[in-house]
Scaffold this motif. Structure first.
Motif, short mmCIF file in Angstrom:
data_model
loop_
_atom_site.label_atom_id
_atom_site.label_comp_id
_atom_site.label_asym_id
_atom_site.label_seq_id
_atom_site.Cartn_x
_atom_site.Cartn_y
_atom_site.Cartn_z
N VAL A 38 41.42 -6.50 -9.13
CA VAL A 38 41.30 -6.77 -7.70
C VAL A 38 42.18 -5.78 -6.95
CG1 VAL A 38 41.71 -8.45 -5.86
CG2 VAL A 38 40.85 -9.22 -8.09
N GLY A 41 42.20 -7.22 -2.27
CA GLY A 41 41.49 -8.49 -2.16
C GLY A 41 40.03 -8.43 -2.56
N LYS A 42 39.57 -7.30 -3.10
CA LYS A 42 38.17 -7.16 -3.50
C LYS A 42 38.07 -6.86 -5.00
CE LYS A 42 36.28 -5.74 0.96
NZ LYS A 42 35.42 -4.74 1.66
N ARG A 76 35.74 -15.01 -6.17
CA ARG A 76 36.14 -14.87 -4.76
C ARG A 76 36.98 -16.05 -4.29
NH1 ARG A 76 30.43 -12.43 -2.40
NH2 ARG A 76 31.06 -10.23 -2.42
N VAL A 79 40.48 -15.59 -5.58
CA VAL A 79 41.17 -14.57 -4.78
C VAL A 79 41.69 -15.20 -3.50
CG1 VAL A 79 40.85 -12.48 -3.40
CG2 VAL A 79 39.95 -12.58 -5.73
N ALA A 80 40.83 -15.98 -2.83
CA ALA A 80 41.21 -16.61 -1.56
C ALA A 80 42.29 -17.66 -1.74
CB ALA A 80 39.97 -17.23 -0.92
N GLU A 83 45.54 -16.06 -2.57
CA GLU A 83 45.91 -14.97 -1.66
C GLU A 83 46.20 -13.70 -2.46
OE1 GLU A 83 49.17 -16.46 0.68
OE2 GLU A 83 47.87 -17.83 1.82
N LEU A 84 45.31 -13.42 -3.39
CA LEU A 84 45.48 -12.27 -4.28
C LEU A 84 45.08 -10.98 -3.57
CD1 LEU A 84 46.18 -11.41 -7.20
CD2 LEU A 84 43.75 -11.66 -7.74
N VAL A 85 46.00 -10.05 -3.54
CA VAL A 85 45.74 -8.75 -2.93
C VAL A 85 45.43 -7.72 -4.02
CG1 VAL A 85 46.65 -6.91 -1.46
CG2 VAL A 85 47.21 -9.30 -0.96
N ASP A 86 46.38 -7.48 -4.91
CA ASP A 86 46.18 -6.58 -6.04
C ASP A 86 46.50 -7.34 -7.33
OD1 ASP A 86 45.63 -4.53 -4.29
OD2 ASP A 86 47.61 -3.61 -4.44
N THR A 116 44.25 -16.05 -12.18
CA THR A 116 44.63 -14.78 -11.55
C THR A 116 45.99 -14.31 -12.06
OG1 THR A 116 45.72 -15.92 -9.71
CG2 THR A 116 43.39 -15.34 -9.42
N SER A 118 48.82 -11.67 -10.36
CA SER A 118 49.16 -10.79 -9.24
C SER A 118 49.92 -9.57 -9.73
CB SER A 118 50.02 -11.55 -8.22
OG SER A 118 50.37 -10.71 -7.14
#
Length: 284
Positions: A38, A41-42, A76, A79-80, A83-86, A116, A118
């Motif tokens: 990720v 966030g994508k 997704r 991720v939300a 609050e996963l960015v990278d 996840t 991070s």
């Protein structure tokens, strides 16, 4: 802060997540997995990972528990919620829970787990500027390395062998030729030509490998898919590895032999730049 994880249809705090002691992933390593990176966030190359998951499940005669669209929705959502960015999302599917028996159970429901990890600044890993050192070890894994199973004990042992030797990773060697790294695909560069082992049962069909080779060819770089020896690698101009979490990572030393001037090579650096740019554009 506790992560939210996914277990068999439920989103739970990690402390509340449980799977059966009779799960065949635990008892038999009867399961497969994928790791999707990720960035911003994508999801990076999600479709590729979903296709390989389907292939792994099919090769083990294991039914797919979810559709690709359902898996994308879960990724997704994690991720939300986190609050996963990278970072990465780990997905594992096992044949499910059943009384212990070597024969496959006929009525077990697959176990599906996602969580996840991070990794802030994942794409800006400073090691990419200095490169890594690898050692070689015998490849004594089972013959179907093209299936991404959870049988990771020997790769873990290989990582520890490398650490004990003062290196970062190990390249596995079978019949005198390099197969791959403990958790990555291996490459050398000679005279501007990128050389990496051809696909087969001997190596994992890396999703990052496929994308990087596509990027290389589109950039008019010459690619040759064949096996190579450690000695050939030590005499190469440069070397690198690819994986979902390392992207393109330069190798500067192999079994104590320094490659070139001991710094990351031009080809690996350029490929890392192209790959990250293209993957960010296509991320979902």
């Amino acid at each position: 802060m506790s992560r939210t994880v996914y277990v068999n249809g439920d989103y739970l705090p990690e402390e509340e997540a449980k799977v059966s002691i009779f799960d065949r992933g635990f008892l038999m390593a009867d399961g497969v997995y994928e790791v999707t990176s990720v960035l911003g966030g994508k999801l990076i190359d999600f479709a590729g990972h979903a296709r390989r998951l389907a292939r792994s499940l099919n090769e083990l005669d294991m039914k797919a528990p979810l559709t690709e669209d359902e898996l994308l929705e879960i990724h997704r959502e994690l991720v939300a919620r986190n609050e996963l960015v990278d970072g990465m999302i780990y997905l594992q599917v096992t044949r499910g829970a059943a009384d212990r028996d070597f024969a496959f159970p006929v009525d077990a429901e697959p176990t599906v787990v996602l969580f996840t990890q991070s990794k802030p600044g994942l794409a800006d890993n400073p090691v990419a500027k200095t490169g890594i050192k690898v050692i070689s070890i015998p490849d004594i894994r089972w013959g179907r390395r093209d299936i991404k199973t959870v049988q990771l004990l020997y790769p873990s042992m290989g990582k520890m062998m490398a650490k004990k030797a003062g290196a970062d990773d190990a390249w596995l060697v079978e019949d005198g030729k390099v197969t791959e790294g403990t958790s990555n695909n291996a490459y050398i560069v000679k005279g501007g030509k990128i050389i990496t082992r051809q696909l087969g049962n001997e190596i994992l069909h890396g999703i990052t490998r496929a994308a990087v080779l596509r990027c290389a060819r589109e950039a008019q770089m010459e690619v040759e898919e064949r096996a190579f020896t450690i000695e050939e690698a030590q005499a190469a101009d440069e070397a690198f590895i690819t994986s979902a979490s390392a992207f393109v990572m330069p190798v500067v030393e192999i079994d104590g032999a320094t490659l070139g001037d001991g710094k990351p090579g031009r080809v690996a650096a350029r490929l890392r730049e192209i790959y990250l740019d293209e993957m960010r554009k296509a991320a979902v």
